[in-house]
Write an enzyme that holds these catalytic residues in place. Structure first.
Site, mmCIF file in Angstrom:
data_model
loop_
_atom_site.group_PDB
_atom_site.id
_atom_site.type_symbol
_atom_site.label_atom_id
_atom_site.label_comp_id
_atom_site.label_asym_id
_atom_site.label_seq_id
_atom_site.Cartn_x
_atom_site.Cartn_y
_atom_site.Cartn_z
ATOM 1 N N HIS A 118 -13.224 38.260 -1.802
ATOM 2 C CA HIS A 118 -14.326 37.363 -2.145
ATOM 3 C C HIS A 118 -13.871 36.343 -3.188
ATOM 4 C CE1 HIS A 118 -18.306 36.287 -3.952
ATOM 5 N NE2 HIS A 118 -18.618 36.251 -2.670
ATOM 6 N N ASP A 176 -22.790 22.663 -1.288
ATOM 7 C CA ASP A 176 -22.265 24.016 -1.060
ATOM 8 C C ASP A 176 -23.410 24.878 -0.554
ATOM 9 O OD1 ASP A 176 -21.150 26.552 -1.137
ATOM 10 O OD2 ASP A 176 -20.826 26.584 -3.300
ATOM 11 N N LYS A 226 -28.918 26.357 14.905
ATOM 12 C CA LYS A 226 -27.985 25.446 14.238
ATOM 13 C C LYS A 226 -27.161 26.184 13.180
ATOM 14 C CE LYS A 226 -30.905 21.399 15.019
ATOM 15 N NZ LYS A 226 -31.699 20.308 14.398
#
Length: 346
Positions: A118, A176, A226
């Site tokens: 991570h 982000d 989407k």
């Protein structure tokens, strides 16, 4: 109960917590910087609350504290970075550093990261590119947590993607986001704070939507098909181009603590001067951002904001006033630094 900690103090204490867990000093300070960056931007779900998790994985043997990472140059503009199962934060920073240098030399640079873990908030790495006056793109896979559109069982992870664009007088434009409606860290943050969540964030084990963060078993993709499709795109870049495991084959973040996660990330840097050298790209970004903010606001809004504006505003506030943390998070991190030695101590 929340308390406020100043930025430098928090970075120092978090770095020492990693150093005390035998993480090499360079990686410890980079990881601390990435985590505090997330808190400064108000993305607390990806901030220092994760320290406990990383230390648990280190103690169990699922993270190397002194990895022997390598970079293999594949072509003049592409490379593969092997993180050797260390912390994903320093691996990602170093990979983006390399991508930036490739972009400066060749117009574009792309670095695939393998055998990682991570890596925290991707905004850090695209901001890193923007501060070097290049466009940055970053993406990462995670373990399965999101149900695909039309499905009941999870397949892909939250699979975030981020973009950073350099500006001149304005702050860089940073976008982000997870391809799920919410990052799982926000669920954890809601659990820690005792708050409810929106009904479109996740479902329980029976596939029913829930506003109780403690009942969430799986997450939902944003925008239906989407978000699901974009999650697959991120997985292809992050897993298939890095020869990593994909989807349900990825080692769990919360569980299997003694196993390496073998995550893949993908970083791209683009030198804008390789496309329109006669035009100042950062100046154009400034103009676009300023004109966006001048669009008449809709009812209920005071102003149109550019992507990244809310986080940038939070960053400035927290730099001045300190970073709010749950007291138990601060108490844990502070307790882990005992006996650590850092560059500030030597």
């Amino acid at each position: 109960m929340a308390i406020r900690i100043q930025t430098k103090q928090l970075q120092h204490v978090v770095a020492n917590a990693f150093i005390n867990a035998n993480v090499n000093e360079e990686d410890a300070h980079i990881a601390a910087d990435v985590l505090v960056h997330a808190n400064l931007r108000g993305v607390d779900s990806h901030g220092v609350m994760r320290v406990e998790h990383y230390l648990k994985r280190i103690a169990a043997g699922g993270l190397k504290t002194n990895p022997q990472s390598t970079i293999k140059q594949m072509t003049p503009s592409t490379a593969v970075y092997d993180a050797d199962h260390g912390l994903g934060h320093p691996a990602s920073k170093k990979a983006m550093d390399h991508a930036i240098q490739l972009a400066k030399n060749n117009g574009i640079g792309a670095v695939a990261v393998q055998n990682s873990s991570h890596c925290g908030a991707l905004s850090y790495f695209v901001q890193q590119a923007a501060h070097s006056n290049v466009i940055g793109i970053a993406m990462s896979q995670t373990d399965k947590a999101v149900v695909p559109f039309g499905g009941k069982a999870p397949f892909f992870g939250t699979n975030p993607i981020a973009f950073g664009f350099p500006a001149e007088a304005e702050k860089p434009v940073i976008l982000d986001f997870a391809t799920s409606e919410a990052a799982f860290g926000k669920i954890l943050n809601a659990q820690a704070s005792g708050n409810s969540i929106p009904a479109n964030w996740g479902v329980d084990k029976k596939g029913k939507t829930t506003t109780n963060p403690n009942e969430v078993a799986y997450l939902l993709p944003f925008g239906g098909a989407k978000g699901y499709g974009l999650a697959m795109v991120v997985e292809i870049f992050s897993a298939l181009l890095t020869a990593s495991a994909f989807g349900p084959h990825v080692t769990k973040m919360y569980g299997d603590y003694d196993q390496y996660r073998r995550l893949g990330h993908f970083f791209i840097a683009i030198d804008t001067e390789a496309f329109a050298p006669a035009v100042s790209f950062p100046t154009q970004i400034d103009q676009m951002v300023r004109e966006l903010r001048q669009v008449p606001p809709a009812d209920g809004f005071s102003q149109v904001l550019a992507p990244g504006d809310p986080e940038a505003n939070t960053y400035e506030t927290r730099q001045k006033e300190g970073i709010p943390l749950p007291k138990d998070v601060w108490t844990f991190i502070e307790s882990q630094q005992s006996g650590a030695k850092s560059s500030q101590d030597s």
